[in-house]
Write a protein that holds these residues in place. Structure first.
Motif, PDB file in Angstrom:
ATOM      1  N   GLY A  11       0.827  -1.210   0.000  1.00  0.00           N
ATOM      2  CA  GLY A  11       0.000   0.000   0.000  1.00  0.00           C
ATOM      3  C   GLY A  11       0.855   1.251   0.000  1.00  0.00           C
ATOM      4  O   GLY A  11       0.602   2.191  -0.750  1.00  0.00           O
ATOM      5  N   LEU A  12       1.888   1.248   0.839  1.00  0.00           N
ATOM      6  CA  LEU A  12       2.772   2.415   0.910  1.00  0.00           C
ATOM      7  C   LEU A  12       3.588   2.571  -0.373  1.00  0.00           C
ATOM      8  O   LEU A  12       3.834   3.666  -0.837  1.00  0.00           O
ATOM      9  CB  LEU A  12       3.704   2.295   2.115  1.00  0.00           C
ATOM     10  CG  LEU A  12       3.049   2.646   3.450  1.00  0.00           C
ATOM     11  CD1 LEU A  12       4.004   2.378   4.594  1.00  0.00           C
ATOM     12  CD2 LEU A  12       2.614   4.104   3.482  1.00  0.00           C
ATOM     13  N   ALA A  14       2.598   1.813  -3.266  1.00  0.00           N
ATOM     14  CA  ALA A  14       1.687   2.343  -4.288  1.00  0.00           C
ATOM     15  C   ALA A  14       1.529   3.853  -4.158  1.00  0.00           C
ATOM     16  O   ALA A  14       1.048   4.509  -5.072  1.00  0.00           O
ATOM     17  CB  ALA A  14       0.326   1.665  -4.177  1.00  0.00           C
ATOM     18  N   CYS A  15       1.912   4.400  -3.011  1.00  0.00           N
ATOM     19  CA  CYS A  15       1.801   5.845  -2.795  1.00  0.00           C
ATOM     20  C   CYS A  15       2.981   6.610  -3.374  1.00  0.00           C
ATOM     21  O   CYS A  15       3.070   7.823  -3.229  1.00  0.00           O
ATOM     22  CB  CYS A  15       1.721   6.166  -1.308  1.00  0.00           C
ATOM     23  SG  CYS A  15       0.288   5.472  -0.540  1.00  0.00           S
ATOM     24  N   SER A  17       5.246   8.798  -5.540  1.00  0.00           N
ATOM     25  CA  SER A  17       4.910   9.880  -6.473  1.00  0.00           C
ATOM     26  C   SER A  17       6.137  10.205  -7.320  1.00  0.00           C
ATOM     27  O   SER A  17       7.019  10.932  -6.884  1.00  0.00           O
ATOM     28  CB  SER A  17       4.456  11.107  -5.680  1.00  0.00           C
ATOM     29  OG  SER A  17       4.288  12.200  -6.538  1.00  0.00           O
ATOM     30  N   GLU A  19       6.549  12.100  -9.748  1.00  0.00           N
ATOM     31  CA  GLU A  19       6.664  13.504 -10.148  1.00  0.00           C
ATOM     32  C   GLU A  19       7.176  14.379  -9.004  1.00  0.00           C
ATOM     33  O   GLU A  19       7.768  15.432  -9.238  1.00  0.00           O
ATOM     34  CB  GLU A  19       5.304  14.031 -10.607  1.00  0.00           C
ATOM     35  CG  GLU A  19       4.859  13.509 -11.957  1.00  0.00           C
ATOM     36  CD  GLU A  19       5.634  14.113 -13.111  1.00  0.00           C
ATOM     37  OE1 GLU A  19       5.747  15.331 -13.177  1.00  0.00           O
ATOM     38  OE2 GLU A  19       6.144  13.346 -13.941  1.00  0.00           O
ATOM     39  N   ALA A  20       6.927  13.956  -7.773  1.00  0.00           N
ATOM     40  CA  ALA A  20       7.195  14.819  -6.610  1.00  0.00           C
ATOM     41  C   ALA A  20       8.669  15.201  -6.478  1.00  0.00           C
ATOM     42  O   ALA A  20       8.991  16.262  -5.969  1.00  0.00           O
ATOM     43  CB  ALA A  20       6.710  14.144  -5.346  1.00  0.00           C
ATOM     44  N   THR A  21       9.547  14.334  -6.938  1.00  0.00           N
ATOM     45  CA  THR A  21      10.974  14.601  -6.769  1.00  0.00           C
ATOM     46  C   THR A  21      11.657  14.964  -8.088  1.00  0.00           C
ATOM     47  O   THR A  21      12.876  15.060  -8.154  1.00  0.00           O
ATOM     48  CB  THR A  21      11.683  13.366  -6.180  1.00  0.00           C
ATOM     49  OG1 THR A  21      11.334  12.230  -6.966  1.00  0.00           O
ATOM     50  CG2 THR A  21      11.258  13.130  -4.736  1.00  0.00           C
ATOM     51  N   ARG A  22      10.861  15.168  -9.115  1.00  0.00           N
ATOM     52  CA  ARG A  22      11.441  15.423 -10.443  1.00  0.00           C
ATOM     53  C   ARG A  22      12.038  16.830 -10.522  1.00  0.00           C
ATOM     54  O   ARG A  22      11.524  17.773  -9.946  1.00  0.00           O
ATOM     55  CB  ARG A  22      10.348  15.263 -11.510  1.00  0.00           C
ATOM     56  CG  ARG A  22      10.905  15.235 -12.903  1.00  0.00           C
ATOM     57  CD  ARG A  22       9.852  14.988 -13.951  1.00  0.00           C
ATOM     58  NE  ARG A  22      10.490  15.086 -15.253  1.00  0.00           N
ATOM     59  CZ  ARG A  22      10.673  16.227 -15.900  1.00  0.00           C
ATOM     60  NH1 ARG A  22      10.228  17.337 -15.398  1.00  0.00           N
ATOM     61  NH2 ARG A  22      11.301  16.254 -17.067  1.00  0.00           N
ATOM     62  N   THR A  23      13.136  16.949 -11.248  1.00  0.00           N
ATOM     63  CA  THR A  23      13.766  18.259 -11.457  1.00  0.00           C
ATOM     64  C   THR A  23      13.683  18.636 -12.933  1.00  0.00           C
ATOM     65  O   THR A  23      13.375  17.784 -13.779  1.00  0.00           O
ATOM     66  CB  THR A  23      15.241  18.234 -11.032  1.00  0.00           C
ATOM     67  OG1 THR A  23      15.890  17.168 -11.751  1.00  0.00           O
ATOM     68  CG2 THR A  23      15.391  18.006  -9.549  1.00  0.00           C
ATOM     69  N   GLY A  27      14.318  13.745 -16.773  1.00  0.00           N
ATOM     70  CA  GLY A  27      13.759  12.467 -17.179  1.00  0.00           C
ATOM     71  C   GLY A  27      12.243  12.470 -17.268  1.00  0.00           C
ATOM     72  O   GLY A  27      11.605  13.511 -17.107  1.00  0.00           O
ATOM     73  N   PRO A  28      11.671  11.278 -17.519  1.00  0.00           N
ATOM     74  CA  PRO A  28      10.233  11.201 -17.816  1.00  0.00           C
ATOM     75  C   PRO A  28       9.321  11.400 -16.611  1.00  0.00           C
ATOM     76  O   PRO A  28       8.142  11.660 -16.782  1.00  0.00           O
ATOM     77  CB  PRO A  28      10.079   9.787 -18.383  1.00  0.00           C
ATOM     78  CG  PRO A  28      11.211   9.022 -17.784  1.00  0.00           C
ATOM     79  CD  PRO A  28      12.330   9.985 -17.616  1.00  0.00           C
ATOM     80  N   GLY A  30       6.613  10.796 -14.153  1.00  0.00           N
ATOM     81  CA  GLY A  30       5.486   9.863 -14.103  1.00  0.00           C
ATOM     82  C   GLY A  30       5.012   9.424 -15.479  1.00  0.00           C
ATOM     83  O   GLY A  30       3.996   8.733 -15.590  1.00  0.00           O
ATOM     84  N   ASP A  31       5.722   9.784 -16.524  1.00  0.00           N
ATOM     85  CA  ASP A  31       5.353   9.409 -17.895  1.00  0.00           C
ATOM     86  C   ASP A  31       5.537   7.905 -18.068  1.00  0.00           C
ATOM     87  O   ASP A  31       6.641   7.386 -17.876  1.00  0.00           O
ATOM     88  CB  ASP A  31       6.233  10.185 -18.882  1.00  0.00           C
ATOM     89  CG  ASP A  31       5.844   9.955 -20.329  1.00  0.00           C
ATOM     90  OD1 ASP A  31       4.927   9.147 -20.577  1.00  0.00           O
ATOM     91  OD2 ASP A  31       6.457  10.579 -21.217  1.00  0.00           O
ATOM     92  N   THR A  32       4.455   7.218 -18.447  1.00  0.00           N
ATOM     93  CA  THR A  32       4.527   5.759 -18.586  1.00  0.00           C
ATOM     94  C   THR A  32       5.066   5.332 -19.938  1.00  0.00           C
ATOM     95  O   THR A  32       5.251   4.145 -20.189  1.00  0.00           O
ATOM     96  CB  THR A  32       3.133   5.134 -18.399  1.00  0.00           C
ATOM     97  OG1 THR A  32       2.240   5.743 -19.345  1.00  0.00           O
ATOM     98  CG2 THR A  32       2.619   5.355 -16.990  1.00  0.00           C
TER      99      THR A  32
END
Lengths: 74, 268
Positions: A11-12, A14-15, A17, A19-23, A27-28, A30-32
């Motif tokens: 569960g954790l 799956a949490c 993110s 995008e949260a640490t992206r600069t 890189g991509p 959260g882009d799948t």
């Protein structure tokens, strides 16, 4: 109890993110990567949609913005 | 990967001509009107009202007058998708229709979008909306097709005053910094950059110069990722489920203990 711990861990996980640490330029994120060789952005374009016209006529909907399609093919 | 590209929008030189809106609509073949809105808004000269599925550029008209209306200020700001470095819309898209391009911009693939509207709520700026023709979520693509061909986006090319400047984000930040210094030297001390630093969603690839609070321009002062409470929310949910489970367990145990100790009513 082991099952519960496993579920909590999953569960954790799956949490997460991506995008949260992206600069910037980092890189991509959260882009799948779900894209074909030609990216289509203008499906079903109707330039006169809901626009009142003096002479009523039905123009066919455009598949895609023609100029966009031309560039995407390159 | 190419260098991150973006917009720097300076409302202090915007004249509200809406050439950017027209150029955007012409290039992307977007309809002139949206749904049944055929009346004037009554809000200054802003009849576009908001960014949505058919308006990917929106020139906001901000009128500020004294109470006696002797002095006033009229500023215009051309709003657009910010192409966030940390994009909430991209993260929540269930079909992978929202992608990040080689120019670090965020693009919605119309043919892959299923119109679920998850991205509408995830965008802290209210940029995305459903296009009534295609029934899919749409927004500014930062003219991805033109960029691929080595061309400038239609809006910035059409801007007669260079209020909208397109280029590598690194260069735009330098230019924006110089403009802020210039305005400060001229006495406009309120001039600040909005979204240029990394504190706001990792930095916005389309950032703005503002001469008032962001709220005055209809921009959120501190936009956040929608997933920021996901981990704590999940932990709280697990804890809640655990407590409910415990209470249920004790209840059942008490009931069973009561049934076992009670005299058998069926016996004569």
């Amino acid at each position: 109890m082991r099952m519960l711990m496993l579920l909590c861990t999953l569960g954790l996980a799956a949490c997460d993110s991506p995008e949260a640490t992206r600069t910037q330029g980092g890189g991509p994120g959260g882009d799948t990567g779900n894209r074909p060789a030609v990216v289509r952005m203008h499906e079903g374009s109707r330039p006169f949609h809901e626009t009142p016209r003096l002479v009523p006529s039905e123009t066919p909907a455009l598949d895609t913005a023609s100029q966009a399609a031309g560039f995407s093919q390159q | 990967m190419a260098e991150p590209m973006g917009f720097f929008t300076d409302p202090t030189v915007c004249i509200g001509c809406k050439a950017c809106e027209v150029a955007c609509k012409q290039w992307n073949q977007l309809p002139a009107l949206d749904e049944d809105r055929r009346t004037l808004s009554g809000d200054s000269y802003d009849n576009t009202r908001k960014l949505d599925g058919t308006h990917w550029r929106h020139v906001k008209f901000v009128e500020q007058f004294d109470e006696d209306r002797r002095d006033g200020r009229w500023t215009m700001l051309s709003d657009v998708c910010k192409h966030c470095v940390q994009a909430g819309c991209l993260e929540v898209c269930p079909t992978g229709a929202i992608i990040r391009t080689e120019f670090d911009t965020v693009v919605i693939q119309s043919d892959t979008c299923n119109g679920c509207k998850a991205c509408l709520g995830a965008c802290p700026f209210g940029v995305i909306d459903i296009n009534p023709v295609s029934k899919t979520a749409q927004k500014c693509t930062l003219c991805y097709d033109r960029l691929q061909a080595g061309m400038e986006p239609a809006c910035s090319q059409a801007c007669p005053t260079d209020s909208i400047v397109f280029g590598p984000v690194r260069e735009l930040k330098e230019r924006a910094g110089r403009r802020v210094d210039q305005l400060h030297a001229a006495g406009e001390k309120r001039a600040v950059l909005y979204g240029a630093d990394e504190n706001m969603l990792g930095g916005l690839n389309a950032f703005f110069l503002l001469v008032d609070k962001p709220e005055v321009y209809g921009l959120p002062p501190d936009p956040k990722m929608p997933t920021r409470h996901l981990a704590t929310g999940t932990l709280a949910t697990m804890l809640g489920a655990f407590v409910v489970g415990l209470v249920s367990l004790f209840n059942f145990r008490d009931r069973r203990a009561g049934e076992a100790s009670a005299p058998d009513r069926d016996q004569p």
